[in-house]
Write a protein that holds these residues in place. Structure first.
Motif, PDB file in Angstrom:
ATOM      1  N   GLY A   1      -4.280  -2.191   4.286  1.00 16.48           N
ATOM      2  CA  GLY A   1      -3.106  -2.156   3.439  1.00 16.48           C
ATOM      3  C   GLY A   1      -1.871  -2.692   4.131  1.00 16.48           C
ATOM      4  N   THR A   2      -1.074  -3.489   3.421  1.00 18.09           N
ATOM      5  CA  THR A   2       0.168  -3.992   3.985  1.00 18.09           C
ATOM      6  C   THR A   2       1.313  -3.048   3.618  1.00 18.09           C
ATOM      7  OG1 THR A   2       0.935  -5.340   2.102  1.00 18.09           O
ATOM      8  CG2 THR A   2      -0.697  -6.322   3.579  1.00 18.09           C
ATOM      9  N   ALA A   3       2.225  -2.848   4.574  1.00 15.79           N
ATOM     10  CA  ALA A   3       3.373  -1.965   4.364  1.00 15.79           C
ATOM     11  C   ALA A   3       4.327  -2.129   5.530  1.00 15.79           C
ATOM     12  CB  ALA A   3       2.929  -0.508   4.248  1.00 15.79           C
ATOM     13  N   ALA A   4       5.536  -1.618   5.359  1.00 13.95           N
ATOM     14  CA  ALA A   4       6.491  -1.605   6.460  1.00 13.95           C
ATOM     15  C   ALA A   4       5.977  -0.668   7.552  1.00 13.95           C
ATOM     16  CB  ALA A   4       7.851  -1.128   5.963  1.00 13.95           C
ATOM     17  N   PRO A   5       6.238  -0.980   8.810  1.00 13.55           N
ATOM     18  CA  PRO A   5       5.741  -0.143   9.915  1.00 13.55           C
ATOM     19  C   PRO A   5       6.103   1.333   9.780  1.00 13.55           C
ATOM     20  CG  PRO A   5       6.552  -2.217  10.780  1.00 13.55           C
ATOM     21  CD  PRO A   5       6.902  -2.208   9.320  1.00 13.55           C
ATOM     22  N   ARG A   6       7.260   1.638   9.149  1.00  9.96           N
ATOM     23  CA  ARG A   6       7.670   3.042   9.027  1.00  9.96           C
ATOM     24  C   ARG A   6       6.664   3.871   8.221  1.00  9.96           C
ATOM     25  NH1 ARG A   6      10.876   0.616   5.015  1.00  9.96           N
ATOM     26  NH2 ARG A   6      12.487   0.046   6.510  1.00  9.96           N
ATOM     27  N   HIS A   7       5.832   3.188   7.421  1.00  7.26           N
ATOM     28  CA  HIS A   7       4.880   3.908   6.572  1.00  7.26           C
ATOM     29  C   HIS A   7       3.457   3.888   7.130  1.00  7.26           C
ATOM     30  CE1 HIS A   7       8.025   4.305   3.681  1.00  7.26           C
ATOM     31  NE2 HIS A   7       8.032   3.041   3.318  1.00  7.26           N
ATOM     32  N   HIS A   8       3.248   3.267   8.283  1.00  5.65           N
ATOM     33  CA  HIS A   8       1.887   3.109   8.789  1.00  5.65           C
ATOM     34  C   HIS A   8       1.219   4.441   9.122  1.00  5.65           C
ATOM     35  CE1 HIS A   8       2.151  -1.453   9.943  1.00  5.65           C
ATOM     36  NE2 HIS A   8       2.472  -1.216   8.693  1.00  5.65           N
ATOM     37  N   ALA A   9       1.961   5.359   9.700  1.00  8.21           N
ATOM     38  CA  ALA A   9       1.364   6.651  10.057  1.00  8.21           C
ATOM     39  C   ALA A   9       0.897   7.387   8.807  1.00  8.21           C
ATOM     40  CB  ALA A   9       2.367   7.503  10.838  1.00  8.21           C
ATOM     41  N   ALA A  10       1.731   7.381   7.758  1.00  8.01           N
ATOM     42  CA  ALA A  10       1.347   8.053   6.515  1.00  8.01           C
ATOM     43  C   ALA A  10       0.122   7.392   5.894  1.00  8.01           C
ATOM     44  CB  ALA A  10       2.513   8.038   5.536  1.00  8.01           C
ATOM     45  N   LEU A  11       0.053   6.074   5.963  1.00  5.76           N
ATOM     46  CA  LEU A  11      -1.099   5.381   5.396  1.00  5.76           C
ATOM     47  C   LEU A  11      -2.377   5.664   6.181  1.00  5.76           C
ATOM     48  CD1 LEU A  11       0.494   1.952   4.408  1.00  5.76           C
ATOM     49  CD2 LEU A  11      -0.286   3.762   2.877  1.00  5.76           C
ATOM     50  N   ARG A  12      -2.241   5.741   7.496  1.00  2.00           N
ATOM     51  CA  ARG A  12      -3.426   6.110   8.290  1.00  2.00           C
ATOM     52  C   ARG A  12      -3.930   7.486   7.861  1.00  2.00           C
ATOM     53  NH1 ARG A  12      -0.201   3.892  12.550  1.00  2.00           N
ATOM     54  NH2 ARG A  12      -0.980   1.831  13.190  1.00  2.00           N
ATOM     55  N   GLY A  13      -3.000   8.374   7.533  1.00  2.35           N
ATOM     56  CA  GLY A  13      -3.384   9.703   7.070  1.00  2.35           C
ATOM     57  C   GLY A  13      -4.148   9.668   5.758  1.00  2.35           C
TER      58      GLY A  13
ATOM     59  N   GLU B   1      -6.153   1.263   6.955  1.00  2.00           N
ATOM     60  CA  GLU B   1      -5.872   0.507   8.171  1.00  2.00           C
ATOM     61  C   GLU B   1      -4.651  -0.367   7.870  1.00  2.00           C
ATOM     62  OE1 GLU B   1      -9.493  -1.357   9.847  1.00  2.00           O
ATOM     63  OE2 GLU B   1     -10.578  -0.098   8.405  1.00  2.00           O
ATOM     64  N   PRO B   2      -3.457   0.019   8.334  1.00  2.00           N
ATOM     65  CA  PRO B   2      -2.239  -0.690   7.928  1.00  2.00           C
ATOM     66  C   PRO B   2      -1.934  -1.920   8.774  1.00  2.00           C
ATOM     67  CG  PRO B   2      -1.670   1.217   9.246  1.00  2.00           C
ATOM     68  CD  PRO B   2      -3.176   1.219   9.138  1.00  2.00           C
ATOM     69  N   VAL B   3      -1.296  -2.887   8.126  1.00  2.00           N
ATOM     70  CA  VAL B   3      -0.748  -4.061   8.809  1.00  2.00           C
ATOM     71  C   VAL B   3       0.654  -4.288   8.272  1.00  2.00           C
ATOM     72  CG1 VAL B   3      -2.961  -5.190   9.267  1.00  2.00           C
ATOM     73  CG2 VAL B   3      -1.816  -5.595   7.095  1.00  2.00           C
ATOM     74  N   GLY B   4       1.523  -4.870   9.098  1.00  2.00           N
ATOM     75  CA  GLY B   4       2.910  -5.083   8.696  1.00  2.00           C
ATOM     76  C   GLY B   4       3.019  -6.135   7.601  1.00  2.00           C
ATOM     77  N   TYR B   5       3.689  -5.791   6.512  1.00  2.00           N
ATOM     78  CA  TYR B   5       3.766  -6.734   5.393  1.00  2.00           C
ATOM     79  C   TYR B   5       4.601  -7.964   5.729  1.00  2.00           C
ATOM     80  CZ  TYR B   5       8.631  -5.624   4.166  1.00  2.00           C
ATOM     81  OH  TYR B   5       9.996  -5.492   4.185  1.00  2.00           O
ATOM     82  N   ALA B   6       5.527  -7.817   6.692  1.00  2.00           N
ATOM     83  CA  ALA B   6       6.390  -8.945   7.064  1.00  2.00           C
ATOM     84  C   ALA B   6       5.904  -9.660   8.321  1.00  2.00           C
ATOM     85  CB  ALA B   6       7.822  -8.457   7.259  1.00  2.00           C
TER      86      ALA B   6
ATOM     87  N   ALA C   1       0.804  -1.220   0.000  1.00  2.00           N
ATOM     88  CA  ALA C   1       0.000   0.000   0.000  1.00  2.00           C
ATOM     89  C   ALA C   1       0.840   1.274   0.000  1.00  2.00           C
ATOM     90  CB  ALA C   1      -0.940   0.014   1.204  1.00  2.00           C
ATOM     91  N   SER C   2       2.134   1.162   0.319  1.00  2.00           N
ATOM     92  CA  SER C   2       2.997   2.349   0.347  1.00  2.00           C
ATOM     93  C   SER C   2       3.736   2.560  -0.962  1.00  2.00           C
ATOM     94  CB  SER C   2       4.030   2.214   1.478  1.00  2.00           C
ATOM     95  OG  SER C   2       4.855   1.074   1.271  1.00  2.00           O
ATOM     96  N   GLY C   3       3.520   1.701  -1.951  1.00  2.00           N
ATOM     97  CA  GLY C   3       4.222   1.802  -3.218  1.00  2.00           C
ATOM     98  C   GLY C   3       3.551   2.744  -4.193  1.00  2.00           C
ATOM     99  N   GLY C   4       4.107   2.810  -5.414  1.00  2.00           N
ATOM    100  CA  GLY C   4       3.585   3.722  -6.416  1.00  2.00           C
ATOM    101  C   GLY C   4       2.150   3.430  -6.795  1.00  2.00           C
ATOM    102  N   VAL C   5       1.838   2.173  -7.098  1.00  2.00           N
ATOM    103  CA  VAL C   5       0.458   1.798  -7.412  1.00  2.00           C
ATOM    104  C   VAL C   5      -0.390   1.825  -6.141  1.00  2.00           C
ATOM    105  CG1 VAL C   5      -1.044  -0.077  -8.193  1.00  2.00           C
ATOM    106  CG2 VAL C   5       1.075   0.416  -9.425  1.00  2.00           C
ATOM    107  N   GLY C   6       0.152   1.279  -5.056  1.00  2.00           N
ATOM    108  CA  GLY C   6      -0.614   1.164  -3.826  1.00  2.00           C
ATOM    109  C   GLY C   6      -1.124   2.482  -3.289  1.00  2.00           C
ATOM    110  N   THR C   7      -0.280   3.519  -3.278  1.00  2.00           N
ATOM    111  CA  THR C   7      -0.705   4.798  -2.706  1.00  2.00           C
ATOM    112  C   THR C   7      -1.822   5.453  -3.516  1.00  2.00           C
ATOM    113  OG1 THR C   7       1.145   5.884  -3.861  1.00  2.00           O
ATOM    114  CG2 THR C   7       1.467   5.317  -1.528  1.00  2.00           C
ATOM    115  N   ILE C   8      -1.846   5.196  -4.837  1.00  2.00           N
ATOM    116  CA  ILE C   8      -2.942   5.712  -5.657  1.00  2.00           C
ATOM    117  C   ILE C   8      -4.188   4.866  -5.467  1.00  2.00           C
ATOM    118  CG2 ILE C   8      -3.692   6.295  -7.985  1.00  2.00           C
ATOM    119  CD1 ILE C   8      -1.385   7.989  -6.948  1.00  2.00           C
TER     120      ILE C   8
END
Length: 359
Positions: A190-202, A206-211, A169-176
């Motif tokens: 959306g799955t993503a690295a934890p470092r991107h969870h705050a931005a995705l919540r914005g 609803e983020p979850v860790g991809y790993a 969800a934090s990638g080029g296609v995912g964010t769009i």
């Protein structure tokens, strides 16, 4: 990164146009990013049906990351100029092309050739874009935006009130994709690295860790009844998990095998295996659908419809961008000649959004 000022040819100029000097980034073979070459040459005048575009922005996608390893299906033989899409201003047109295009800002999906300061593009592939939108913003939604729109609305046909799972969800296609979904009233996990969870919540995700080793369980906690659609670009193993998370009547849209990027084995068996499994799943009498999305599907068989859909869908995304509803995430902007550094950042998996090259 080396500079190649190879032999420059100067063909006879056509009426109203002439050759132009272009700077290009060349992939000479399977190399690390520092092995990219800078080439300056004379670009011929546009031939019939072509336009010469003065490139304002191109970008780095997963396709170029695969191509430099020789692992993108159907890529040209080395050496070649990569660049999956571009945005720029029409500087000249060839015979049979409306001269009114000159001076217009346009976008195009090119598959290759976009990493250049000037590029020859089939005029039929050009899509006019609003001049006020920043070139890098437009670039970030050409292939990514069309892909996201078509998967959500043409393939999965998700509607307001439903729930979807977006891998990467934090990638080029995912964010769009997640922004298009939220705008349509769709709940997004959306799955993503934890470092991107705050931005995705914005962005309303609803983020979850991809790993997370318990990723499937985390998604089930959020959607006990299953998700109505899952968008998965990772490959067969991930697709199996995504299918297990679908609600009855749900849709799995697979659009790649990113997990094979660093493998050394042949790609064709992986694609055949994935497509065969999707076909089998799609035939099961459980009300679910399993589909593969190919950005270039229909280009040769129904080129007019292919171009019409791309034009309509990119125009729809750009309208949402212009209205401030979709905000493309730009990870960084690099000068074209720093393509090696830009590639290293894109491949680091630390960036949120798309890495842009500016000639």
């Amino acid at each position: 990164m080396t500079t190649n000022n190879g032999p420059a040819t100067t063909p006879t100029p056509r009426t109203g146009s002439s050759p132009a000097l272009t700077t290009e980034i060349v992939m000479p073979g399977i190399v690390e990013p520092d092995g990219f070459q800078i080439r300056r040459r004379m670009l011929p005048a546009p031939s019939r049906g072509q336009a010469r575009v003065r490139v304002e922005a191109s970008g780095i996608s997963f396709a170029e990351q695969s191509m430099r390893r020789g692992r993108y299906p159907g890529q040209p033989k080395f050496p070649f100029v990569p660049g999956y899409d571009l945005v720029g201003v029409v500087a000249a047109v060839g015979p049979g092309v409306d001269p009114g295009l000159v001076g217009r800002r346009v976008a195009a999906a090119t598959k290759t050739g976009g990493w250049a300061s000037e590029a020859l593009v089939p005029a039929a592939d050009l899509v006019p874009v609003p001049a006020p939108i920043d070139a890098a913003v437009v670039e970030s939604v050409i292939v990514n935006g069309i892909t996201a729109w078509q998967m959500l609305h043409r393939k999965a046909r998700v509607t307001s009130g439903q729930t979807i799972l977006v891998h990467g969800a934090s990638g080029g296609v995912g964010t769009i994709l997640v922004q298009l979904a939220v705008h349509a009233g769709i709940r997004v996990i959306g799955t993503a690295a934890p470092r991107h969870h705050a931005a995705l919540r914005g962005l309303g995700v609803e983020p979850v860790g991809y790993a997370d080793p318990d990723l499937a369980a985390r998604v089930r906690e959020l959607a006990p009844g299953g998700v109505d659609a899952a968008f998965d670009h990772l490959g067969l193993a991930s697709a199996r998990m995504s299918k297990s998370l679908l609600a009855r009547g749900g849709t799995l849209v697979s659009y790649g095998i990113a997990s094979a990027l660093t493998d050394t084995g042949p790609l064709l068996p992986l694609f055949i295996g994935l497509l065969a499994r999707l076909t089998l799943w799609n035939a099961l009498p459980n009300g679910q659908r399993a589909l593969f999305y190919d950005f270039w599907a229909g280009r040769r068989i129904t080129p007019a419809a292919f171009r019409r859909h791309h034009r309509e869908d990119l125009t729809a995304v750009l309208d949402l961008v212009e209205r401030g509803i979709v905000t493309p995430q730009i990870a960084a902007r690099f000068p074209l000649v720093e393509a090696a550094a830009a590639m290293r950042l894109a491949e680091s998996r630390t960036a949120l959004g798309k890495v842009i090259l500016i000639p």
